[in-house]
Design a protein around this motif. Sequence first.
Motif, short mmCIF file in Angstrom:
data_model
loop_
_atom_site.label_atom_id
_atom_site.label_comp_id
_atom_site.label_asym_id
_atom_site.label_seq_id
_atom_site.Cartn_x
_atom_site.Cartn_y
_atom_site.Cartn_z
N ARG A 9 41.95 35.72 38.05
CA ARG A 9 40.81 36.15 38.74
C ARG A 9 40.79 35.79 40.23
O ARG A 9 40.08 34.97 40.55
CB ARG A 9 39.77 35.41 37.63
N LYS B 15 34.96 42.91 41.34
CA LYS B 15 35.67 41.41 41.09
C LYS B 15 37.13 41.78 40.82
O LYS B 15 37.40 42.35 39.98
CB LYS B 15 34.93 40.59 40.13
N MET C 145 41.39 41.55 40.16
CA MET C 145 42.03 40.68 39.50
C MET C 145 43.74 40.96 40.07
O MET C 145 43.79 41.83 40.90
CB MET C 145 42.15 40.93 38.08
#
Length: 128
Positions: free
Chosen positions: A29, A116, A118
Amino acid sequence: MAKGHRSQIKRERNANADTRPSAKLSYARVSVQKACFVLDAIRGKDVTTALAIVTYNPRYASTLIEKLLKSAIANAENNNGMKAENLFIEECYANKGPTMKRVKPRARGSAYRIEKRMSHITIVLNER
């Protein structure tokens, strides 16, 4: 089309597989750009120096990469019979992973998309 039995084809394919010790962290992450700041600092260094750099680096990605580097060292010692003091980081890179898409409400009923990101981080070691 390749000739031979399926098991023979697999045996030939696995014979020229990469035998360098490595470790891979999937779906970390952290974005690729942020992981690359830490990876660029340790690329080409020997393992003890790289561990020292990563331990005292204030970035979040450095904690993930420290754990990954220790895993790669353990793989080299246990699976390949290499000595830790002779190892150095031959390759380290971060590839883009999937992106989680989230929505943040904004003024006048509109919405902004938050992505978001990764990454998949890989470290490959070798002996000097």
